[in-house]
Every structure is written in C-alpha cells, then in structure tokens.
Design an enzyme around this catalytic site. Structure first.
Site, PDB file in Angstrom:
ATOM      1  N   LYS A  55      48.324  48.099  43.508  1.00 48.61           N
ATOM      2  CA  LYS A  55      48.087  46.895  42.697  1.00 48.61           C
ATOM      3  C   LYS A  55      48.915  45.678  43.131  1.00 48.61           C
ATOM      4  O   LYS A  55      48.449  44.550  43.008  1.00 48.61           O
ATOM      5  CB  LYS A  55      48.367  47.198  41.219  1.00 48.61           C
ATOM      6  CG  LYS A  55      47.283  48.023  40.536  1.00 48.61           C
ATOM      7  CD  LYS A  55      47.642  48.218  39.072  1.00 48.61           C
ATOM      8  CE  LYS A  55      46.427  48.603  38.271  1.00 48.61           C
ATOM      9  NZ  LYS A  55      46.676  48.582  36.825  1.00 48.61           N
ATOM     10  N   ASP A  91      43.627  43.407  32.916  1.00 49.82           N
ATOM     11  CA  ASP A  91      44.334  44.165  31.865  1.00 49.82           C
ATOM     12  C   ASP A  91      44.747  43.254  30.706  1.00 49.82           C
ATOM     13  O   ASP A  91      44.637  43.641  29.540  1.00 49.82           O
ATOM     14  CB  ASP A  91      45.590  44.844  32.439  1.00 49.82           C
ATOM     15  CG  ASP A  91      45.244  46.016  33.338  1.00 49.82           C
ATOM     16  OD1 ASP A  91      44.167  46.619  33.143  1.00 49.82           O
ATOM     17  OD2 ASP A  91      46.033  46.326  34.243  1.00 49.82           O
TER      18      ASP A  91
END
Ligand code: ATR
Length: 265
Positions: A55, A91
C-alpha cells in the site's frame, strides 16, 4: 484484510452492471512491484486494489496520487487512464459512507477512536476531512497515538485532536466511538467496557468477523445504535468501483454477496 472479499463483491457488481470486466486477486512479490506496475500499463488493466504489503511501497511507481492517499500515506485503489496510473485511498471515504447506515453526519461531531494503526489513520483522516469537531484518540501504545496526532493536527487546524487514557475517554460524551484495533477479532474480548462511559451515541467496530464482537454485544445490550465492519468493507469497495467505472455501484447486491460469503465462511 479486505483482500479475499474484494473479488466477491466486485465481480457481482460488474455482472449486475453488465460490465465486461473481471476482478482477480494477483499476488505480487515485493521485489517485483515495479514490474507489476509496468505490467498493468502494458496490459492496459483498468484498475485494481492494492493490499498489504504494497500500500505504501507502490506510491513511488505511480504517476499521481490523490490528496487523501497522500495524507494517509497509503494507496488501496489504482486506476489507469491511457498510460498514467493514479492511486487513491477509499478507506477514509468508505468509513464516512458507512456512517450513513445509522444515519450519522460527521460535521461538528465529537468522536472517540481506539487504536492507532493503519485503519485508524484512514478513519482519522476521513473524519477530519468531513469536519468533525473533536477527535479523542486512545491507544495501548501511547506514543503511536501521539505520533498520529502530531502529524495530523497541523493539517486540520479546525479539528481538536487529543490523545487520551481509557479513563478520560470514558468520561466524555461521545457522538461516535470507533474500535479500530484487532481486539474482539479472535479473542472474545472488548477494548473497552461500554457501560463505564458517560455517554456514547453510536458505536462502530470495524471488525467484520465475527459479525458481532463483544463490543457490539455490549452496545446492543445498552441499546446504543451500532454497526460492524461490513459497512466499511462494502463502501471502500463501492468507492473503488466508482473510481474505476464512474458508475453507481449496486450496493445491495454487493452487501448481499458479502454477507452470504461471510456466513458461509
Ligand atoms: P491495522 O492496519 O488493521 O490498523 P495495525 O496497524 O496492526 O492494524 O494496528 C493494530 C491496532 O490494534 C493498534 O492500535 C494496536 O495497538 P498498539 O499500537 O498498542 O500495538 C491495537 N491492538 C492490537 N492488539 C491489542 C490488544 N491486545 N490490546 C489493545 N490494543 C491492541
């Protein structure tokens, strides 16, 4: 964490929207990340999700990242336009969208957050970007909470950030309490005792397995509105779907499929 459920919800979304697309999980060795990015460009793959451990490591290989991804310091979704790859992070917006289940608007809210890991980072940014009034952060390792607050406070001067002990957290009147730790996932434990709090109006546990954690069980007993991590999982996925397709995601189908898969697994 969301990794194994993404194919389930994205493939049903593509099918429902009659899109000629498939979503597949493709493991990449960290040494090959650069080559994988080149491969995406050569193969003209429209987009994808990026998961642990890539990520943050993928950021230097992308052409552009969104402001939210930059703040979080992690990319979970990429999209290819021509030969340019853009990274974003769904997110934070996925968490904020999940609050619509209550429904609850973050503007002006007093929030308590437990945990200071990667998920907490995204949730803090989501809440701060959405105009919450105050964020009280509690973590087992105080230094990690302080590091987060020291980083984010200057970026959001209108939000009051404070690191607090469990006792202080309990003494507050909270519009929202969020568990971002892994406590309750495998251990039948709760990170806090809800009845010790002065006031909590809404509870989110971002854990989705089990569907009802010991924290959520307490919330239900005390009749405090609460949601589990299914909603955040769903909305981070539906926000990614929108980023790739610019279409409205078929939320109910995606949620149904997720729930069916979780209850079978
Ligand atoms: P994620 O990326 O999912 O947020 P993480 O970065 O590993 O996962 O963060 C896990 C969080 O759960 C941390 O806040 C961690 O607290 P520490 O910073 O003190 O490690 C918290 N956590 C995990 N196990 C815990 C436990 N038994 N009691 C309290 N907090 C716990």
């Amino acid at each position: 964490m969301e990794h194994s459920f993404s194919p389930i919800m994205q493939n049903i979304a593509f099918e429902t929207c009659n899109l000629n697309a498939i979503y597949a999980a493709l493991p990449v060795h960290p040494d090959n990340l650069n080559k994988a990015v080149e491969g995406i460009k050569c193969l003209q793959i429209r987009g994808g999700n990026i998961t642990v451990p890539h990520k943050t490591a993928i950021i230097p290989f992308l052409d552009k990242i969104t402001e939210t991804a930059r703040r979080i310091g992690a990319v979970n979704t990429i999209r290819l336009d021509g030969d340019k790859l853009t990274g974003t992070n769904t997110d934070a917006s996925g968490f904020i969208k999940s609050l619509e289940a209550f429904p609850l608007k973050p503007e002006g809210m007093v929030a308590g957050i437990i945990g200071a890991g990667g998920a907490s980072r995204a949730i803090l940014i989501g809440l701060a970007e959405s105009g919450v009034k105050s964020i009280y952060l509690h973590n087992r390792t105080i230094q990690k909470a302080e590091n987060l607050i020291n980083e984010f406070s200057p970026q959001f001067p209108s939000v009051c950030f404070k690191v607090v002990t469990k006792e202080t957290l309990q003494s507050l009147s909270l519009d929202l309490l969020v568990n971002t730790t892994t406590v309750g996932m495998n251990d039948n434990c709760s990170p806090v005792v809800l009845k010790e709090f002065k006031k909590v109006n809404h509870v989110v546990d971002i854990i989705y397995s089990p569907l009802i954690t010991p924290l959520l069980k307490q919330a239900k007993e005390l009749k405090i509105p609460c949601i589990n991590g299914i909603e955040m999982l769903l909305f981070q996925g539906s926000e990614a779907f929108k980023f790739w397709t610019e279409m409205e995601p078929p939320l109910e189908k995606m949620r149904d499929h997720l729930l069916r898969h979780l209850s079978n697994g």
